[in-house]
Design a protein around this motif. Structure first.
Motif, PDB file in Angstrom:
ATOM      1  N   THR A 134       0.740  -1.066   0.038  1.00 21.71           N
ATOM      2  CA  THR A 134      -0.022  -0.022  -0.186  1.00 21.71           C
ATOM      3  C   THR A 134       0.906   1.526  -0.107  1.00 21.71           C
ATOM      4  OG1 THR A 134      -1.801  -1.324   1.023  1.00 21.71           O
ATOM      5  CG2 THR A 134      -1.735   1.412   1.275  1.00 21.71           C
ATOM      6  N   GLU A 135       1.989   1.444   0.682  1.00 22.56           N
ATOM      7  CA  GLU A 135       2.702   2.434   0.738  1.00 22.56           C
ATOM      8  C   GLU A 135       3.566   2.702  -0.492  1.00 22.56           C
ATOM      9  OE1 GLU A 135       7.051   4.156   2.792  1.00 22.56           O
ATOM     10  OE2 GLU A 135       5.981   2.309   3.643  1.00 22.56           O
ATOM     11  N   ALA A 136       3.654   1.858  -1.357  1.00 25.03           N
ATOM     12  CA  ALA A 136       4.365   2.062  -2.277  1.00 25.03           C
ATOM     13  C   ALA A 136       3.301   2.615  -3.685  1.00 25.03           C
ATOM     14  CB  ALA A 136       4.808   0.507  -3.146  1.00 25.03           C
ATOM     15  N   LEU A 158       2.740  -5.376  -7.553  1.00 21.39           N
ATOM     16  CA  LEU A 158       3.981  -4.430  -8.296  1.00 21.39           C
ATOM     17  C   LEU A 158       3.346  -3.808  -9.659  1.00 21.39           C
ATOM     18  CD1 LEU A 158       6.684  -3.692  -8.429  1.00 21.39           C
ATOM     19  CD2 LEU A 158       7.379  -5.812  -9.804  1.00 21.39           C
ATOM     20  N   PRO A 159       2.508  -4.423 -10.465  1.00 19.46           N
ATOM     21  CA  PRO A 159       1.953  -3.860 -11.680  1.00 19.46           C
ATOM     22  C   PRO A 159       1.272  -2.450 -11.256  1.00 19.46           C
ATOM     23  CG  PRO A 159       1.412  -6.075 -11.793  1.00 19.46           C
ATOM     24  CD  PRO A 159       1.791  -5.797 -10.381  1.00 19.46           C
ATOM     25  N   THR A 160       0.550  -2.426 -10.263  1.00 18.98           N
ATOM     26  CA  THR A 160      -0.344  -1.242  -9.875  1.00 18.98           C
ATOM     27  C   THR A 160       0.650  -0.191  -9.349  1.00 18.98           C
ATOM     28  OG1 THR A 160      -2.253  -2.461  -8.867  1.00 18.98           O
ATOM     29  CG2 THR A 160      -1.943  -0.351  -8.153  1.00 18.98           C
ATOM     30  N   ALA A 161       1.722  -0.648  -8.639  1.00 18.17           N
ATOM     31  CA  ALA A 161       2.889   0.264  -7.914  1.00 18.17           C
ATOM     32  C   ALA A 161       3.475   0.920  -9.409  1.00 18.17           C
ATOM     33  CB  ALA A 161       3.690  -0.329  -6.995  1.00 18.17           C
ATOM     34  N   LEU A 184       6.771   1.182 -17.703  1.00 16.20           N
ATOM     35  CA  LEU A 184       5.833   0.949 -18.462  1.00 16.20           C
ATOM     36  C   LEU A 184       5.930  -0.200 -19.220  1.00 16.20           C
ATOM     37  CD1 LEU A 184       4.670   4.421 -19.894  1.00 16.20           C
ATOM     38  CD2 LEU A 184       3.404   3.019 -18.314  1.00 16.20           C
ATOM     39  N   GLU A 185       7.116  -0.579 -19.587  1.00 15.02           N
ATOM     40  CA  GLU A 185       7.522  -1.555 -20.620  1.00 15.02           C
ATOM     41  C   GLU A 185       6.987  -3.084 -19.953  1.00 15.02           C
ATOM     42  OE1 GLU A 185       8.637  -2.757 -23.989  1.00 15.02           O
ATOM     43  OE2 GLU A 185       9.991  -1.163 -23.233  1.00 15.02           O
ATOM     44  N   PRO A 186       7.104  -3.454 -18.722  1.00 14.05           N
ATOM     45  CA  PRO A 186       6.552  -4.669 -18.244  1.00 14.05           C
ATOM     46  C   PRO A 186       5.103  -4.528 -18.022  1.00 14.05           C
ATOM     47  CG  PRO A 186       7.817  -3.661 -16.469  1.00 14.05           C
ATOM     48  CD  PRO A 186       8.070  -2.805 -17.600  1.00 14.05           C
ATOM     49  N   LEU A 187       4.539  -3.421 -17.927  1.00 19.43           N
ATOM     50  CA  LEU A 187       2.921  -3.376 -17.907  1.00 19.43           C
ATOM     51  C   LEU A 187       2.531  -3.550 -19.425  1.00 19.43           C
ATOM     52  CD1 LEU A 187       2.685  -0.443 -15.631  1.00 19.43           C
ATOM     53  CD2 LEU A 187       2.595  -2.961 -14.648  1.00 19.43           C
ATOM     54  N   LEU A 188       3.159  -3.146 -20.311  1.00 19.39           N
ATOM     55  CA  LEU A 188       2.506  -3.559 -21.801  1.00 19.39           C
ATOM     56  C   LEU A 188       2.734  -4.969 -22.219  1.00 19.39           C
ATOM     57  CD1 LEU A 188       3.539   0.059 -23.523  1.00 19.39           C
ATOM     58  CD2 LEU A 188       1.426  -1.039 -22.980  1.00 19.39           C
ATOM     59  N   SER A 191      -2.387  -5.735 -18.252  1.00 20.41           N
ATOM     60  CA  SER A 191      -2.563  -4.607 -17.195  1.00 20.41           C
ATOM     61  C   SER A 191      -3.414  -3.430 -17.763  1.00 20.41           C
ATOM     62  CB  SER A 191      -1.137  -3.916 -17.061  1.00 20.41           C
ATOM     63  OG  SER A 191      -0.937  -3.242 -17.822  1.00 20.41           O
ATOM     64  N   LEU A 192      -3.556  -2.476 -16.842  1.00 23.94           N
ATOM     65  CA  LEU A 192      -4.420  -1.267 -17.500  1.00 23.94           C
ATOM     66  C   LEU A 192      -4.027  -0.398 -18.258  1.00 23.94           C
ATOM     67  CD1 LEU A 192      -5.877  -0.394 -13.861  1.00 23.94           C
ATOM     68  CD2 LEU A 192      -7.123  -1.597 -15.636  1.00 23.94           C
ATOM     69  N   ILE A 193      -2.793  -0.570 -18.603  1.00 23.52           N
ATOM     70  CA  ILE A 193      -1.871   0.386 -19.503  1.00 23.52           C
ATOM     71  C   ILE A 193      -2.000  -0.476 -20.900  1.00 23.52           C
ATOM     72  CG2 ILE A 193       0.360   1.106 -20.180  1.00 23.52           C
ATOM     73  CD1 ILE A 193      -0.981   2.528 -17.554  1.00 23.52           C
TER      74      ILE A 193
END
Length: 137
Positions: free
Chosen positions: A37-39, A75-78, A99-103, A107-109
């Motif tokens: 949550t902190e991240a 991690l993806p949300t952070a 962004l690279e790993p999210l794409l 994910s939402l990206i």
């Protein structure tokens, strides 16, 4: 609304009011030792500080957020929050790195959101950001 209308000074003033104090969720997460949550909250606060023009403080919070041991599930949300903070700071390389790993994952990206959302306007024309978009089209 101010940003969309091109009134960036007024937008910064509005954000300055919103970031006068750290969010209660940040204080609670830090006290509880809840790194996940902190991240996320610290990343969002860094983004908001950058929007308010408080770039040095934004970078400090972003660095602290990224130093936390975040679970694989969170991690993806952070990373999305961290990427947004980097974008608000005009740091395209930092945004691309997050962004690279999210794409590459589910994910939402998406390329479409990166091309169309205001959150990415400060880095959208950067060659590194454009290359990221091309790699994932």
């Amino acid at each position: 609304a101010h940003r969309l209308a091109g009134r960036h000074d007024e937008a910064s003033e509005a954000w300055a009011v919103l970031v006068q104090q750290e969010p209660a969720a940040l204080t609670t997460a830090t006290a509880a030792g809840d790194a996940d949550t902190e991240a996320v909250v610290r990343g969002q606060y860094a983004r908001n500080l950058a929007r308010a023009g408080r770039h040095d403080e934004a970078r400090e919070h972003l660095e602290r957020a990224m130093a936390l041991d975040v679970s694989d599930a969170q991690l993806p949300t952070a990373q999305r929050r961290w990427a947004q903070a980097f974008a608000e700071l005009g740091d395209a390389a930092g945004a691309v790195e997050q962004l690279e790993p999210l794409l590459e994952a589910n994910s939402l990206i998406t390329v479409h959101t990166l091309e169309s959302r205001v959150a990415w306007m400060f880095v959208r024309d950067d060659p590194a950001f454009q290359a990221l978009l091309e790699r994932h089209r």
